[in-house]
Every structure is written in structure tokens, then in C-alpha cells.
Design a protein around this motif. Structure first.
Motif, mmCIF file in Angstrom:
data_model
loop_
_atom_site.group_PDB
_atom_site.id
_atom_site.type_symbol
_atom_site.label_atom_id
_atom_site.label_comp_id
_atom_site.label_asym_id
_atom_site.label_seq_id
_atom_site.Cartn_x
_atom_site.Cartn_y
_atom_site.Cartn_z
ATOM 1 N N SER A 174 0.859 -1.177 0.000
ATOM 2 C CA SER A 174 0.000 0.000 0.000
ATOM 3 C C SER A 174 0.902 1.235 0.000
ATOM 4 C CB SER A 174 -0.895 0.006 1.233
ATOM 5 O OG SER A 174 -0.105 0.172 2.402
ATOM 6 N N LYS A 175 0.386 2.312 -0.556
ATOM 7 C CA LYS A 175 1.201 3.525 -0.637
ATOM 8 C C LYS A 175 1.242 4.210 0.724
ATOM 9 C CE LYS A 175 1.734 6.030 -4.871
ATOM 10 N NZ LYS A 175 1.104 6.951 -5.824
ATOM 11 N N ARG B 233 0.334 11.873 5.135
ATOM 12 C CA ARG B 233 0.693 12.198 6.506
ATOM 13 C C ARG B 233 2.025 11.555 6.887
ATOM 14 N NH1 ARG B 233 -1.984 8.755 10.884
ATOM 15 N NH2 ARG B 233 -0.771 7.262 9.681
ATOM 16 N N ASP B 234 2.185 10.261 6.518
ATOM 17 C CA ASP B 234 3.402 9.545 6.894
ATOM 18 C C ASP B 234 4.609 10.169 6.202
ATOM 19 O OD1 ASP B 234 1.549 8.069 8.138
ATOM 20 O OD2 ASP B 234 1.908 6.201 7.053
ATOM 21 N N ARG B 235 4.400 10.602 4.940
ATOM 22 C CA ARG B 235 5.503 11.257 4.219
ATOM 23 C C ARG B 235 5.896 12.545 4.923
ATOM 24 N NH1 ARG B 235 6.519 9.181 -0.748
ATOM 25 N NH2 ARG B 235 4.968 7.683 -1.476
ATOM 26 N N ILE B 236 4.875 13.294 5.354
ATOM 27 C CA ILE B 236 5.158 14.563 6.025
ATOM 28 C C ILE B 236 5.915 14.307 7.329
ATOM 29 C CG2 ILE B 236 4.101 16.518 7.227
ATOM 30 C CD1 ILE B 236 1.887 16.452 5.103
ATOM 31 N N ARG C 68 7.941 3.277 5.949
ATOM 32 C CA ARG C 68 8.073 2.492 4.722
ATOM 33 C C ARG C 68 8.516 3.333 3.518
ATOM 34 N NH1 ARG C 68 3.806 0.494 2.674
ATOM 35 N NH2 ARG C 68 2.256 1.606 3.868
ATOM 36 N N LEU C 69 9.246 4.391 3.765
ATOM 37 C CA LEU C 69 9.769 5.174 2.648
ATOM 38 C C LEU C 69 11.205 4.717 2.412
ATOM 39 C CD1 LEU C 69 8.272 8.499 3.960
ATOM 40 C CD2 LEU C 69 7.433 7.181 2.011
#
Lengths: 514, 409
Positions: free
Chosen positions: B93-94, B98-101, B217-218
């Protein structure tokens, strides 16, 4: 009440398949098994659904049978089969010229064999030996023999068959040169019984030899022991074979969470069939050859070792056993020995069990003067799509794909953490598959077959059995379950396996006081 | 025999003896029934996932990545790594916006800095919190760490010649927190090191260590940062410099997670990357330097909390020993418990309750001890403890710096 159309002796895959076929053709069936289902060779093999490629060069008839049955089983028992595909590797030690002969023979037998680039093979199967010089792709697959056997028994039962487990045939009821039925002893209750049928089918595998002696008939059999090793995780994705004439330890099969290497082939005395042992030499041979197929096996934890005995049949005019057929043998003892009402079905392979059952049932029907067509080639087994039992089967054999959306806090709780077996699955196996002990549960659900080998699940499962009213012998049941686990660990007891076994012993002895 | 010659498998997860002590020590298990626990999520799950990737369980996201499971494992199984790797490998899942931020600590920091007072005011407002809660699922109870208008790097660069004049030199991996939120903590370290005769240099091209990117997960972003950092650290190490850091999680990521999870080889530099507290302690122990504390230090009651990643590094004794050197200090080391925030984990709305429930054990200990101040080496533990208890929290090195005599101007 004690009268049937046919009695089948033996609760392995051959007996289960025969009982099912007979029941589907409308016969009133009794199956008797002296221990539990799949205790013999059925539960002691690779779990390989042959494509037939292995036999293509040496035994074209068997090869053709295998591929036909392979295709049928994929349709009727998809819940038991993992369509992994298989590779035949040519290693530097092997003659690459054999590959051409092999592929030609496969094609002749109707097996879809395709030569692929070793690099492509490596991409498909990263665990394969990088030094391979050739690779052929074939439709091998892996099959869960316990589940397949249980499915057949279940379907037989759903079609009216009576299944008596832990019931041993102690003798035949005979009248002159006719078998009228069998005398039995129930090992759980100690009760003796007599059952009558027009035809009795001996499907007792290697033990069929001694069963037939009770009727005064000699069936020359050749007990051939095969030893195997189970590795603690699924090392390979595809079945790996050597592209050469069949030899020892040249098949590595991925099954569920493990990989299995095998086998050997040694003649053993009949007395050893009940308790075949794996020797240190066999363990060495299996690892040594296995490493050639998949080098990572040299460093992978081994879970256990086990052995089974193939019920090979010495041909009647060759009692020395030199020219042994690996195909199925169906004997009418009326024409062969002058004994009416008795049929033996033996030899063969797990992959061709359905065909063997068909052969035996055809003979039964012929002798009963019936003309009913065999339906097993297209009728799905319980657990397969299109069978009315599918939904219930899904509760016994849960997969991530058929897991219900709605969580059930108690039912979903894990009993066997290694193999992901829940309370609900065990309860369903007790209810629908007649499990009455821990070892029975293991055969029906894979409970206790994982890394810890019963360390954590044994006592939990014992409690569930007790709740279902089956706990009166809980302690001895636990002991035999753990002793049976240790039997398989013993031959490979070093490193992590030994540590785990020591720890398990500590838990049982010092924490639980058992 | 040339095969099976090792007494244990090279497949690390196979060494699990199923003793389940990891699950007993997992801080999430007692408070979140949806989490299967480290044994099942790690070594057990790995076998199942290898047989069928469908066995991957999304509930693995509840793992804090605190590594307590690895600390207690008697078989040396990398339980936490197995779980994080599985999340990288099987969860397709992408990652949410929010998680990226949350994971882009350096990007967010550099964006926020020019407007720090405004950003701080806004993120502190109830309405902004409500919007972040509703739109981004960042829990409204959380307050974003305050951004600083000044840059630590700029401050240190200005004194390049002064720092160069010290006989000993170290390189300092300051991390995002010191650069964007709390330059004072970096300055405190510089004060301590200078007092010991050590000059502090910046790394060339330091990036966020990537610990937040890993847990969100990045993977690509984490690898990019990690590679840049390994290069920067490599240059410093080539000059014979030790690289020090104040944050236990940054240090842990660089030393242990780069190779184990991101599969990057850090063997050339690993031993040269250490916590500043360890470096300082070893320097003091060598007896070549002397410290002068302020004369009029008031009694100070300090509780010390060991962050989970520091426990995993095994270096909390250095922080505690340094604190003990401060005159008039009463040091109470706390029993090690997870604070529950685990970096960005506790900021997520779905984890808020779990996060606070995990921290409760620690909060209770702190309240009971009723200290003047709490000391800990991790910035996210600091936020969590401040929020959970209301007590002020500082880095041991900052307390140490405060106690040292100010250098003559």
C-alpha cells in the motif's frame, strides 16, 4: 448393520480414495484402519504431485499416468495443491545430453516440458544451484497428502460410508474359498467386531502383505524405505529435481512452510515397516545431495528426519524382487489365488491414488455385476470449489485467502503459532474429521509440524480436546505426541534443533512438571 | 562434513526457540490486542510469509520498532528488523501523505524555519490541531515540536576558526532535532566538548538519518539519506575523526539499521560513529582532561529514562555516569520502559491511545519520583514525557553543560 457392499482395509490415500469412489458409485462402504488416517506411506513422503517427468525416460506408462492424474487433481483438489511448477536442473556433474532425451520423453508422455535458460531458471528459483548448466520447466506441484487423504475420507463419509479408525483387522471371516467379511479389534475401546461384505479390498499398503496372510494368501511385496529431511522454512518456490536418471536425494519439494529433500531407497525387513528409522548415513547422503540442488541447504536449519516404506510389489513370476513395477497393481484373488471376494490394490504413487481407486472400484463393481461409471475424475473433493462442504472445509483448513472477515476472538486465537493453526480449526477438525488425540489433530491440521515441534501447542491443544470431552487420557496423549516429535528430531539433533528440543524438554519437565 | 558445520542457521529467524520472551517484553502487546506480538510478527511470521505472502499482516504497522524484543532475545534473533523488513517488502500500500510529512523531518524543518514563530503559533492552535487531526490523521492531542528560527549549522560555521584551534577534533552529526528544533542542545554539546579541549566540526552534507523514513516504509528516501550520510561520515572518518551524535535513535539507525534493514554496508565507519556521551566519558576516563563545575550548584533531583534504542545500543551507562559527575545531583535511574512515542508512531491518530497507554508505566514512575527534571537522550521520548507528565525534560549533555563553568569570554 454390520453388512456392507464392500469393506476397504487401510486408511491411507489408496484406501480413502477407494472408499470414496465406491461410495460415489452408490455402494455401501466400510473402511477400517488400524491406526489413524495417513499413518503409513501416505503421510511419509515428499508431498510431491508428480508431473511424470521423473519417470518419462525410464517408465513412460507411469509418466503418462502421472501427468493425467496431475491435471485431474488440480481440478478436483485445488485446496490440497500448491501449483509451484518444477525444474529439472542439469548440474556440472550431469550429462547435458540427457536433457534432450528427457524433454523428448516428456513430450512423448504428454508432459509439457520446456527447456529454459539457466539464468531464467535462477530468476524463477533463486535458491537453485547457480552452477547449473541446464534447466527444464515441468508442471510439478506440491500436495498436502494429509489433507488429500482427509478430503477423500470425508467425501466417502458424506456419501454414506462408515469409517472406523483405530480398528485393526484381526482375521477374515471365510466360508470355504470365499471371504465373507473381517474380524476387527478396536484399539481404543478393546471391542471386537465382525463386519460382512460381498467384497473386501486390501488397501493396506506394505502391511497388506501381512493382512493377506490372514487369508492364507501370499502377496510378494518389496518394502522399500525412503528417508527424507524437512528443512525449517520454505527454501525453494518450485520443486527442484536433477535432470538425470532417478537416483537418491534428488528432489526438493516446497510444501507449506517447509522444504523436503528426499529420498533414499533401501530394502528393509517387514518388521521395520512399523517404525522405519533414519540412519546417520542417510542424513549425510540427503544433506550432501540436497546441497547440490540448493546450496543454501548447507546452512538451513533442519526440522526433522522421517522415513516411509513404499509398498512396491514383486511381480508374481519374480519373487526375488529384481524387476519391480512402480505402477499400480490390482489383484483379483479369485482368479489369482482362488479366493472369492477379495481384491488387493497396491503399488502406485500418491499422485496416481485416484486412478488406483478407480481400478479397484472398477474391479469391485465388475465382481458385483454393476455397471456404474467412475465419477472421481471430475467430481470435486470437499474443500474444493463446487463441493457443498467447501464452507465447512474452509474452517478446518484456513488460509489467509479464505479467512473470514469477522474476527472471532476465541476461535481465531492461535494454538500452533508456527503453523498458524487456530482454536477454530482444531475444533472443526475434531467435529468434522474425527480427530480424537493430539497426533490425530496434527495429521488433520498441521498443528505441531512447525519449528517448535509441539513445544507450545501440545498443552493448548490438549485443553481443547479435553473441552470436547476427549481429555481422559490427556497425559499419555501428550507423551506420545511429544515422543513422536522427538523421534523425528533425534536423527538431526544438533545446533538449533537440539537447543529447541532441550528447551522444550525444560518447559515440559520443569515448568509444567510433565 | 562441509555442510551443516555451523551450530546455528545463517537464516537468523530460524534461531528462534519460541521462548516468547520477546512478546512478554513487547510494550505494544499488553495495550493493543490487534498487534500479534514480536514472535508472531517476526520469526513465526517470516516462515509463513515465505510460504505465502498473503500471510503478511497489516497489523505489523503497530510495531514501535523499539527493539526491546531484540534486547531480550536469548537467541540473537533480529525480531524488530524482521518486522520492519517485512513491512518494506510485503506492504505494497502507498504510504499516506501524513506519513511522508512526518518522515520528512529535514524537509519540513527547512520549510518551517523562515516562518518559525508563525508555524509554532499555528501548530499550537486548537483549530490547526483539529484540522491536522481531521485531514491528516495527526492526533489532536499532540503538539508539533516547536521550530527554531536559527540554524545550528550556521551558528557553528561562524566559529569555524575557533573550533579549529582545539587540539582534538570530532565531527558532529547533529540530526534534524538540533538543527531545526533545538539548536541550544547542540550548543550545549559544543560547550562540553570545548571544555574538554575538543573542537567540533560539521559533516559535509549531513541528511536526516532516515529512521522515520524506515518506519514509515519510505525505503527509497531512507536509502538516499543513508547513502549521503555514509559518504559524509566516510569523509570525516578518513580524516581520522570520530563522529559523535546526541540522539540515540539517529546513532542506532546509522550503526545498525543501515546494514540490517537498508542493506547498506557501513562496516568501514560503524565503529567511528558513537554517542557523544560515550565519547565524553571515555575522554574523561583517560584522565587527560579535567572539568570545572560551577561552584554554587543547587541540589537537583533528576530521573533518568533510558530510550529503547539506547538500551539496544547498550550505552545508557555513559549518560548516567556523566550525570553522576554533576555536583549536588540526585540521580534516580528509572526501570527501562518504553515511553510509547517511537518517533512518528505516537503522532498518528490511530496510535495515540496505544502510545499513551504504553507510556503510562513510565509516566507513573516519574510522577512517583517527583523530580526537578527528567533526563533522556532521545528527542521523541522527551516530547512524550513532557506531554505525559508535564515535567521538564532535557538531554543529559545539556544538564552537564549547565553545570560546567562558563568559559572565559
Amino acid at each position: 448393520m454390520n453388512e456392507f457392499d464392500v469393506i476397504v482395509i487401510g486408511g491411507g490415500i489408496t484406501g480413502a480414495g477407494t472408499a470414496r469412489d465406491c461410495a460415489l458409485r452408490g455402494l455401501k462402504v466400510l473402511l477400517v484402519e488400524r491406526f489413524d488416517m495417513s499413518t503409513g506411506a501416505t503421510g511419509r513422503n515428499h508431498g510431491l504431485l508428480h508431473s511424470g517427468a521423473r519417470y518419462a525416460v525410464t517408465d513412460r506408462e507411469s509418466a503418462a499416468e502421472c501427468i493425467a492424474e496431475n491435471k485431474i487433481l488440480r481440478k478436483i483438489a485445488p485446496h490440497c495443491i500448491d501449483p509451484t511448477g518444477g525444474l529439472f536442473l542439469t548440474l556440472p556433474d550431469d550429462d547435458l545430453n540427457y536433457q534432450g532425451t528427457f524433454v523428448e520423453a516428456c513430450k512423448g508422455a504428454g508432459i509439457d516440458a520446456e527447456i529454459i535458460d539457466p539464468r531464467e531458471a535462477l530468476a524463477m528459483e533463486p535458491s537453485a544451484n547457480r552452477e547449473m548448466i541446464g534447466a527444464v520447466k515441468v508442471p510439478d506441484a506440491s500436495v498436502d497428502p494429509f489433507r488429500l487423504c482427509a478430503s477423500n475420507l470425508l467425501d466417502a463419509k458424506l456419501h454414506g460410508a462408515t469409517i472406523l479408525l483405530y480398528t485393526e483387522v484381526t482375521g477374515f471371516i471365510m466360508e470355504g474359498s470365499r471371504v465373507l467379511g473381517v474380524k476387527t479389534l478396536n484399539h481404543k475401546t478393546g471391542e471386537e467386531g465382525s463386519y460382512y461384505a460381498k467384497i473386501t479390498v486390501n488397501a493396506a499398503g506394505i502391511w497388506g502383505m501381512s493382512v493377506m496372510e490372514k487369508a492364507g494368501i501370499t502377496v510378494g511385496m518389496f518394502p522399500s524405505k525412503g528417508a527424507l529431511l524437512i528443512f525449517a522454512h520454505r527454501v525453494n518456490r518450485m520443486v527442484l529435481n536433477r535432470c538425470r536418471k532417478p537416483a537418491n536425494a534428488d528432489i526438493l519439494v516446497p510444501g507449506g512452510t517447509v522444504s523436503i529433500i528426499g529420498t533414499t531407497s533401501t530394502r528393509v525387513p517387514l518388521e521395520e515397516c512399523n517404525n522405519p528409522q533414519v540412519t546417520p548415513d542417510e542424513v549425510n547422503l540427503l544433506i550432501g545431495e540436497g546441497v547440490k540442488l540448493s546450496p543454501t541447504l548447507a546452512e538451513t536449519r533442519i526440522l526433522r528426519a522421517f522415513a516411509g516404506v513404499r509398498p512396491l510389489v514383486s511381480s508374481d513370476n519374480d519373487p526375488s524382487g529384481r524387476s519391480i513395477s512402480r505402477g499400480a497393481v490390482c489383484l483379483d484373488h479369485a482368479s489369482r489365488d482362488g479366493m472369492e471376494g477379495l481384491v488387493t490394490i497396491t503399488g502406485g504413487k500418491l499422485t496416481t491414488y485416484r486412478l488406483m481407486a478407480e481400478m479397484a472400484t472398477d474391479m469391485v463393481c465388475r465382481k458385483l455385476g454393476m455397471h456404474v461409471r467412475c465419477q472421481t475424475a471430475w467430481t470435486p473433493l470437499p474443500g474444493a470449489e463446487g463441493h457443498s462442504f467447501k464452507e465447512t472445509a474452509d474452517t478446518i483448513w484456513r488460509t489467509p485467502a479464505n479467512k473470514p472477515e469477522e474476527p472471532d476472538i476465541y476461535g481465531d486465537a492461535l494454538v500452533c503459532e508456527c503453523e498458524n493453526i487456530s482454536v477454530g480449526e482444531l475444533e472443526a477438525a475434531i467435529k468434522h474429521l474425527g480427530a480424537g488425540s493430539l497426533v490425530d489433530l496434527r495429521r488433520r491440521t498441521r498443528m505441531g509440524m512447525g519449528t517448535c515441534q509441539g513445544e507450545l501447542c501440545g498443552c493448548r491443544a490438549a485443553r481443547i480436546l479435553a473441552r470436547e470431552g476427549l481429555g481422559d487420557k490427556a497425559l499419555s496423549d501428550l507423551r506420545s505426541f511429544m515422543a513422536e516429535r522427538w523421534k523425528g528430531i533425534y536423527p538431526i539433533a544438533w545446533g538449533d534443533a537440539l537447543r529447541e528440543a532441550e528447551y522444550t524438554q525444560w518447559v515440559y519437565k520443569h515448568v509444567l512438571g510433565i | 562434513m562441509t555442510f551443516q558445520e555451523y551450530t546455528s542457521s545463517v537464516h537468523n529467524f530460524e534461531e528462534c526457540m519460541k521462548c516468547t520472551i520477546c512478546t512478554a517484553y513487547c510494550p505494544v502487546v499488553p495495550v493493543n490486542p490487534d498487534y500479534p506480538g514480536p514472535k508472531q510478527a517476526g520469526p513465526d511470521g517470516e516462515r509463513l510469509r515465505l510460504s505465502d505472502p498473503l500471510f503478511f499482516n497489516r497489523a505489523l504497522k503497530y510495531c514501535l520498532n523499539c527493539k526491546r524484543c531484540e534486547v531480550v532475545c536469548p537467541s540473537g534473533v533480529k525480531v524488530g528488523d524482521l518486522i520492519q523488513e517485512a513491512r518494506l517488502r510485503f506492504d505494497n500500500s502507498k504510504p499516506k501523505l501524513r506519513d511522508r510529512i512526518l518522515a520528512s523531518t529535514d524537509f519540513m524543518g527547512s520549510m518551517a524555519r523562515p516562518f518559525a514563530p508563525i508555524v509554532n503559533a499555528v501548530t499550537g492552535m486548537g483549530i490547526a490541531k483539529a484540522v491536522m487531526d481531521g485531514v491528516l490523521a495527526v492526533d489532536k492531542h499532540r503538539t508539533f515540536p516547536k521550530y527554531s528560527s536559527s540554524s545550528f549549522e550556521k551558528w557553528l560555521r561562524k566559529q569555524e576558526s575557533k573550533q579549529g584551534s582545539y587540539p582534538r577534533q570530532v565531527a558532529y552529526f547533529h540530526g534534524c532535532y538540533v538543527e531545526y528544533n533545538n539548536p541550544q542542545q547542540g550548543k550545549d554539546l559544543v560547550k562540553v566538548l570545548n571544555a574538554l579541549g575538543v573542537g567540533v566540526q560539521l559533516l559535509e552534507g549531513e541528511k536526516c538519518c532516515g529512521v522515520a523514513a524506515i518506519s514509515n516504509r519510505l525505503e527509497k528516501q531512507a536509502c538516499k539519506n543513508a547513502q549521503a550520510n555514509l559518504e559524509a561520515i566516510g569523509k570525516a572518518v578518513a580524516q581520522g575523526l570520530t563522529v559523535v551524535n546526541l540522539s540515540s535513535s539517529c546513532t542506532f539507525a546509522i550503526r545498525d539499521e543501515y546494514p540490517s534493514i537498508l542493506k547498506l554496508d557501513n562496516s568501514a565507519v560503524k565503529d567511528s560513529v558513537v554517542l557523544a556521551t560515550r565519547y565524553i566519558w571515555q575522554l574523561l576516563e583517560s584522565g587527560t582532561v579535567e572539568l570545572r563545575f560551577k561552584k554554587d550548584l543547587k541540589p537537583l533531583r533528576v530521573v533518568y529514562h533510558t530510550p529503547c534504542h539506547l538500551q539496544k545500543l547498550g550505552w545508557s551507562m555513559f549518560s548516567k555516569e556523566l550525570l553522576k559527575l554533576i555536583p549536588n545531583i540526585e540521580l534516580i535511574p528509572l526501570e527501562q520502559n518504553c515511553c510509547g512515542i517511537a518517533g512518528t508512531y505516537g503522532f498518528k491518530k490511530e496510535n495515540y491511545e496505544t502510545s499513551m497507554a504504553i507510556g503510562e508505566k513510565l509516566f507513573e514512575q516519574i510522577r512517583k519520583a517527583n523530580p526537578d527534571i527528567v533526563a533522556t537522550d532521545c528527542e521523541t521520548c522527551r516530547w512524550q514525557i513532557e506531554m505525559g507528565t508535564g515535567y521538564p525534560v532535557r538531554h543529559p549533555v545539556s544538564l552537564f553543560a549547565d553545570a560546567l563553568e562558563d568559559p572565559l569570554a
